[in-house]
Design an enzyme around this catalytic site. Structure first.
Site, mmCIF file in Angstrom:
data_model
loop_
_atom_site.group_PDB
_atom_site.id
_atom_site.type_symbol
_atom_site.label_atom_id
_atom_site.label_comp_id
_atom_site.label_asym_id
_atom_site.label_seq_id
_atom_site.Cartn_x
_atom_site.Cartn_y
_atom_site.Cartn_z
ATOM 1 N N TYR A 1 7.371 -2.384 -2.671
ATOM 2 C CA TYR A 1 6.418 -1.907 -1.467
ATOM 3 C C TYR A 1 5.557 -3.197 -0.908
ATOM 4 O O TYR A 1 4.216 -3.651 -1.826
ATOM 5 C CB TYR A 1 5.070 -0.786 -1.365
ATOM 6 C CG TYR A 1 4.227 -0.815 -0.584
ATOM 7 C CD1 TYR A 1 4.348 -0.731 0.799
ATOM 8 C CD2 TYR A 1 2.933 -0.567 -0.158
ATOM 9 C CE1 TYR A 1 3.991 -0.363 1.609
ATOM 10 C CE2 TYR A 1 2.230 -1.109 0.381
ATOM 11 C CZ TYR A 1 2.754 -0.385 1.407
ATOM 12 O OH TYR A 1 1.687 0.539 2.977
ATOM 13 N N LYS B 1 3.366 10.380 -0.795
ATOM 14 C CA LYS B 1 4.232 10.644 -0.464
ATOM 15 C C LYS B 1 5.250 11.922 -0.705
ATOM 16 O O LYS B 1 4.591 12.518 -0.574
ATOM 17 C CB LYS B 1 5.508 8.882 -0.678
ATOM 18 C CG LYS B 1 4.357 7.864 -1.066
ATOM 19 C CD LYS B 1 4.605 7.670 1.173
ATOM 20 C CE LYS B 1 3.852 6.278 1.013
ATOM 21 N NZ LYS B 1 2.326 5.625 0.383
HETATM 22 O O1 P1T Z 1 -0.018 3.649 0.635
HETATM 23 P P1 P1T Z 1 -0.428 3.613 -0.304
HETATM 24 O O2 P1T Z 1 -1.068 5.541 -1.098
HETATM 25 O O3 P1T Z 1 -1.610 3.366 -1.447
HETATM 26 O O4 P1T Z 1 0.388 3.069 -1.822
HETATM 27 C C1 P1T Z 1 0.575 2.323 -2.306
HETATM 28 C C2 P1T Z 1 2.187 2.033 -2.728
HETATM 29 C C3 P1T Z 1 2.553 1.972 -3.557
HETATM 30 N N1 P1T Z 1 4.316 2.432 -3.573
HETATM 31 C C4 P1T Z 1 5.479 2.528 -2.816
HETATM 32 C C5 P1T Z 1 6.484 2.242 -3.912
HETATM 33 C C6 P1T Z 1 4.834 2.686 -1.923
HETATM 34 O O5 P1T Z 1 5.962 3.198 -0.918
HETATM 35 C C7 P1T Z 1 3.744 2.547 -1.274
HETATM 36 C C8 P1T Z 1 3.145 2.855 -0.024
HETATM 37 N N2 P1T Z 1 4.340 3.359 1.164
HETATM 38 C C9 P1T Z 1 4.273 2.794 2.268
HETATM 39 C C10 P1T Z 1 2.970 3.209 2.947
HETATM 40 C C11 P1T Z 1 5.428 2.655 2.789
HETATM 41 O O6 P1T Z 1 5.619 2.817 4.204
HETATM 42 O O7 P1T Z 1 6.644 2.201 2.122
#
Ligand code: P1T
Length: 383
Positions: free
Chosen positions: A104, A201
């Site tokens: 990410y 998610k």
């Molecule tokens: O957005 P947050 O709850 O802080 O999570 C970060 C995060 C961590 N790990 C993975 C694999 C992720 O996909 C994400 C956040 N990703 C998005 C917002 C996205 O649209 O890919």
């Protein structure tokens, strides 16, 4: 009720962590919307002092997360990135973190633009290639960090093989399991030391709350993380914990539908004349299809694809879908579409992790698959 590891995940998702409220019998854990707790005498209390340290709604969520991942201990955070930050505080200046090279964008930003400035050394390799991992481990490597499936390329890493490698060098393996969810993959059972989630998610599942989690088995590491959770203070509020717990109850049902829908949509895209490449762990064309079959209980709801028309066509599709909302994030009941290069992975632009500007990423929701296919088909007509 108290679930046991012998229960199936559908049962754990509904019951874990949640006991009828002792004072009223409320079946769902109440939202303990309080910052502090009355003490009977100085330092004498019912296990709760102050909601940054502990809150009963958060305790229920943490227990549920631990049970889902098959771990001893769960910790919840204000966001996925807050969870990642807390895990990285286990690493000392001068130590090395070996990270996957497809993660990410915000994870890479935290590593390179924040934590590297505090003396933690980072390098990035394709962890789907275990020989590359072996070659990149250093004497000072303390943590191996990977996503599988990765965001956004959906690469898969053999968790058991990398766990063995990390442990041979006395390093920990942390797996960001956000894309799979514990219904499809449980890294602790494959040898990982720490599992991390953006609960924003699939776990929350309704695009209404931001949160993060860490699950682990090691008591000493847990004590340190519990200390850090309180000392750093990036905790979720009780309302967010409640919403996440509520989401968890349908996680197994939702994942089944995400997988069914995404499988149909991946096949539709693979057969479409405008589409050059479809990346989905459930297609035999996926380079690690065999690993997906072995390591995951289903291929998930995320698909990435590239169009013959490249970046221009990608913008056209992203602008023209109707059921697929153009938005960052993933894992909710509603389908989303985005272009990683200018959106979720803008922070890796101009880095070795930069993403193909023509890549389209979709998070397939739980709507009717045919309706979703019609929507994509219409958008692809002009691409
Ligand atoms: O957005 P947050 O709850 O802080 O999570 C970060 C995060 C961590 N790990 C993975 C694999 C992720 O996909 C994400 C956040 N990703 C998005 C917002 C996205 O649209 O890919």
């Amino acid at each position: 009720m108290t679930t046991t590891p012998n229960h199936h995940l559908e049962t754990i998702a509904v019951h874990a962590g949640v006991e009828p409220d002792p004072t009223t019998g409320a079946v769902m854990t109440p939202i303990y919307q309080t910052s502090t707790f009355a003490q009977d005498d100085v330092g004498v209390h019912k296990g709760y002092e102050y909601s940054r340290s502990d809150n009963p709604t958060r305790t229920a969520l943490q227990k549920a997360l631990a049970a889902l991942e098959g771990g001893q201990y769960g910790l919840s955070y204000a966001s996925g990135l807050a969870a990642i930050d807390n895990v990285l505080r286990l690493v000392q200046p001068g130590q090395h973190v070996l990270s996957g090279n497809d993660v990410y964008g915000g994870t890479y930003r935290l590593f390179q633009q924040v934590l590297a400035g505090y003396g933690i050394e980072f390098s990035f390799v394709d962890t789907s290639d275990v020989t590359a991992v072996a070659a990149a481990i250093q004497p000072n490597t303390q943590l191996v960090w990977l996503e599988t499936p990765t965001n956004p390329m959906l690469r898969l890493t053999d968790i058991a093989a990398v766990a063995e490698m990390a442990h041979a060098h006395d390093a920990w393996l942390a797996v960001d399991n956000t894309f799979a969810s514990p219904i499809l993959q449980r890294p602790l059972t494959l040898g990982a030391d720490l599992v991390i989630h953006s609960t924003t998610k699939y776990i929350g599942g309704h695009s209404d709350v931001v949160g993060g989690a860490v699950v682990l088995n090691d008591a000493a590491l847990y004590e340190r993380l519990k200390f850090l959770q309180n000392a750093i203070g990036a905790v979720p509020g009780p309302m967010d914990c409640f919403l996440t717990l509520r989401g968890i109850k349908t996680l197994a049902l939702r994942m089944a539908q995400h997988c069914r829908n995404a499988t149909q949509i991946a096949r539709f895209l693979a057969d479409h004349a405008a589409v050059a490449q479809v990346i989905y762990p459930g297609l035999e064309s996926h380079p690690r299809y065999e690993l997906a079959q072995r390591q995951m209980a289903g291929p998930g709801g995320m698909i990435s694809f590239i169009l013959h028309g490249g970046e221009t066509a990608a913008y056209t599709v992203a602008r023209q879908t109707q059921l697929f909302t153009l938005a960052e994030s993933l894992g909710g009941v509603e389908s989303l579409i985005e272009l990683p290069a200018p959106m979720t992975h803008a922070s890796v632009a101009d880095s070795p992790l930069a993403v193909d500007p023509g890549l389209v990423r979709i998070s397939v929701g739980i709507e009717n698959a045919q309706d979703l296919i019609v929507d994509l088909g219409r958008a692809l007509r002009d691409a």
